[in-house]
Design a protein around this motif. Structure first.
Motif, short mmCIF file in Angstrom:
data_model
loop_
_atom_site.label_atom_id
_atom_site.label_comp_id
_atom_site.label_asym_id
_atom_site.label_seq_id
_atom_site.Cartn_x
_atom_site.Cartn_y
_atom_site.Cartn_z
N ASP A 38 0.83 -1.21 0.00
CA ASP A 38 0.00 0.00 0.00
C ASP A 38 0.86 1.26 0.00
O ASP A 38 0.57 2.23 -0.71
CB ASP A 38 -0.94 0.01 1.21
N VAL A 39 1.93 1.26 0.79
CA VAL A 39 2.81 2.42 0.87
C VAL A 39 3.55 2.62 -0.45
O VAL A 39 3.69 3.76 -0.92
CB VAL A 39 3.80 2.29 2.05
N GLN A 40 3.98 1.55 -1.08
CA GLN A 40 4.66 1.67 -2.37
C GLN A 40 3.73 2.30 -3.41
O GLN A 40 4.15 3.15 -4.19
CB GLN A 40 5.16 0.31 -2.85
N GLU A 41 2.48 1.88 -3.41
CA GLU A 41 1.51 2.47 -4.32
C GLU A 41 1.32 3.95 -4.01
O GLU A 41 1.28 4.79 -4.91
CB GLU A 41 0.18 1.73 -4.21
N LEU A 42 1.24 4.28 -2.74
CA LEU A 42 1.07 5.67 -2.31
C LEU A 42 2.26 6.52 -2.70
O LEU A 42 2.11 7.61 -3.26
CB LEU A 42 0.85 5.69 -0.79
N VAL A 43 3.48 6.04 -2.43
CA VAL A 43 4.70 6.78 -2.77
C VAL A 43 4.74 7.04 -4.27
O VAL A 43 5.12 8.13 -4.71
CB VAL A 43 5.96 6.00 -2.32
N GLY A 44 4.33 6.07 -5.07
CA GLY A 44 4.36 6.20 -6.52
C GLY A 44 3.48 7.32 -7.05
O GLY A 44 3.69 7.80 -8.16
N ARG A 45 2.50 7.75 -6.28
CA ARG A 45 1.60 8.83 -6.71
C ARG A 45 2.16 10.22 -6.42
O ARG A 45 1.61 11.21 -6.90
CB ARG A 45 0.25 8.68 -6.02
N PHE A 46 3.23 10.30 -5.64
CA PHE A 46 3.78 11.61 -5.29
C PHE A 46 4.68 12.12 -6.41
O PHE A 46 5.44 11.35 -7.01
CB PHE A 46 4.57 11.53 -3.98
N PRO A 47 4.60 13.43 -6.70
CA PRO A 47 5.44 14.02 -7.74
C PRO A 47 6.92 13.80 -7.42
O PRO A 47 7.34 13.92 -6.28
CB PRO A 47 5.11 15.52 -7.69
N GLY A 48 7.69 13.44 -8.43
CA GLY A 48 9.13 13.22 -8.26
C GLY A 48 9.50 11.82 -7.83
O GLY A 48 10.68 11.49 -7.76
N SER A 49 8.52 10.96 -7.60
CA SER A 49 8.82 9.59 -7.21
C SER A 49 9.46 8.85 -8.39
O SER A 49 8.97 8.92 -9.51
CB SER A 49 7.54 8.85 -6.79
N LEU A 50 10.56 8.17 -8.12
CA LEU A 50 11.25 7.38 -9.15
C LEU A 50 11.05 5.89 -8.94
O LEU A 50 11.65 5.09 -9.63
CB LEU A 50 12.75 7.71 -9.15
N TYR A 64 13.02 -6.35 7.03
CA TYR A 64 12.62 -5.92 5.69
C TYR A 64 13.29 -4.58 5.40
O TYR A 64 13.55 -3.79 6.32
CB TYR A 64 11.11 -5.71 5.62
N HIS A 65 13.52 -4.31 4.12
CA HIS A 65 14.05 -3.01 3.69
C HIS A 65 13.11 -2.43 2.65
O HIS A 65 12.88 -3.05 1.61
CB HIS A 65 15.45 -3.16 3.10
N LEU A 66 12.58 -1.27 2.94
CA LEU A 66 11.75 -0.55 1.98
C LEU A 66 12.63 0.56 1.40
O LEU A 66 13.14 1.40 2.13
CB LEU A 66 10.52 0.04 2.66
N VAL A 67 12.83 0.51 0.08
CA VAL A 67 13.70 1.46 -0.60
C VAL A 67 12.83 2.31 -1.51
O VAL A 67 12.04 1.78 -2.28
CB VAL A 67 14.77 0.73 -1.44
N TYR A 68 12.96 3.64 -1.42
CA TYR A 68 12.25 4.49 -2.35
C TYR A 68 13.16 5.62 -2.79
O TYR A 68 14.07 6.02 -2.09
CB TYR A 68 10.92 5.01 -1.79
N ARG A 69 12.90 6.09 -4.03
CA ARG A 69 13.73 7.13 -4.63
C ARG A 69 12.86 8.27 -5.11
O ARG A 69 11.76 8.06 -5.60
CB ARG A 69 14.50 6.57 -5.84
N PHE A 70 13.42 9.47 -4.98
CA PHE A 70 12.77 10.67 -5.49
C PHE A 70 13.77 11.42 -6.35
O PHE A 70 14.98 11.29 -6.19
CB PHE A 70 12.27 11.55 -4.34
N SER A 71 13.26 12.22 -7.27
CA SER A 71 14.11 12.94 -8.22
C SER A 71 15.01 13.97 -7.55
O SER A 71 16.06 14.30 -8.07
CB SER A 71 13.26 13.61 -9.30
N ASP A 72 14.58 14.47 -6.38
CA ASP A 72 15.38 15.49 -5.68
C ASP A 72 14.91 15.62 -4.24
O ASP A 72 13.90 15.04 -3.85
CB ASP A 72 15.30 16.83 -6.41
N ASP A 73 15.66 16.40 -3.48
CA ASP A 73 15.34 16.63 -2.06
C ASP A 73 13.97 17.27 -1.87
O ASP A 73 13.25 16.92 -0.92
CB ASP A 73 16.38 17.53 -1.40
N ALA A 74 13.61 18.20 -2.74
CA ALA A 74 12.33 18.90 -2.59
C ALA A 74 11.17 17.93 -2.73
O ALA A 74 10.20 17.97 -1.96
CB ALA A 74 12.22 20.03 -3.61
N SER A 75 11.25 17.03 -3.71
CA SER A 75 10.18 16.04 -3.89
C SER A 75 10.11 15.09 -2.71
O SER A 75 9.02 14.75 -2.24
CB SER A 75 10.41 15.25 -5.18
#
Length: 187
Positions: A38-50, A64-75
């Motif tokens: 659910d969180v991965q789906e949610l993160v994917g909806r935020f602007p700048g999510s990679l 467990y390790h949850l890894v997420y990436r964003f295009s920049d610090d602001a996102s």
């Protein structure tokens, strides 16, 4: 522009990777995996999510390790300050025993070797100090009870005690004394 001036190009924002390691209660693995999906789906909806991914534990582990990436610090900051993230963190708190977060900037962080450690003598000194405290503690507290045991048994018990406590204590001490262990390098 003078002869010593250098024209500066604007620096492009770099991607930011966040890894959150969570030790999940054994009886909550299924609930945690649903929460993570659910969180991965949610993160994917935020602007700048990679993107994001969930790394499952290996045998005999609950981490467990949850890894997420964003295009920049602001996102990333928009995600981290969101009410959706706060609600998700409240949900997961009952499923986990422990949590730690690591953050890295730039694409090279996927391939880079860990930062160069500080002077080796500092790690050596910390290890000697901790082993000295542990062996002294063992001698004072355990020897009155096991002093009559054959020396190989006493030695084995002492080694088991020291290695077990070192395994639990050294990661915490290394984090706590991290700046000292790495030295006072200026970058």
């Amino acid at each position: 522009m003078t002869g010593n001036s250098v024209a500066r190009q604007p620096v492009a924002p770099e991607p930011v990777t966040v890894t959150v390691a969570r030790v999940v209660r054994p009886e909550e693995h299924e609930a945690f995996e649903q929460w993570a999906a659910d969180v991965q789906e949610l993160v994917g909806r935020f602007p700048g999510s990679l993107g994001s991914s969930l790394l499952r534990p290996g045998p005999a582990s609950d981490e467990y390790h949850l890894v997420y990436r964003f295009s920049d610090d602001a996102s990333l900051a928009v995600w981290e300050r969101s009410s959706e993230r706060r609600a998700a963190l409240e949900q997961v708190s009952r499923l986990v025993e422990q949590e730690r977060t690591a953050r890295a900037v730039g694409l090279e962080t996927f391939f880079a070797v860990p930062a160069r450690p500080g002077p080796a003598w500092r790690s050596w000194a910390l290890t000697v100090a901790v082993v000295l405290v542990l062996t002294t503690t063992f001698q004072l507290l355990a020897m009155p009870f096991v002093g009559s045991w054959p020396w190989p048994s006493r030695l084995l018990l002492s080694a088991l005690y020291v290695v077990t406590v070192l395994r639990l204590l050294m990661p915490r001490l290394s984090r706590w004394l991290g700046s000292w262990l790495q030295g006072s390098r200026r970058r």
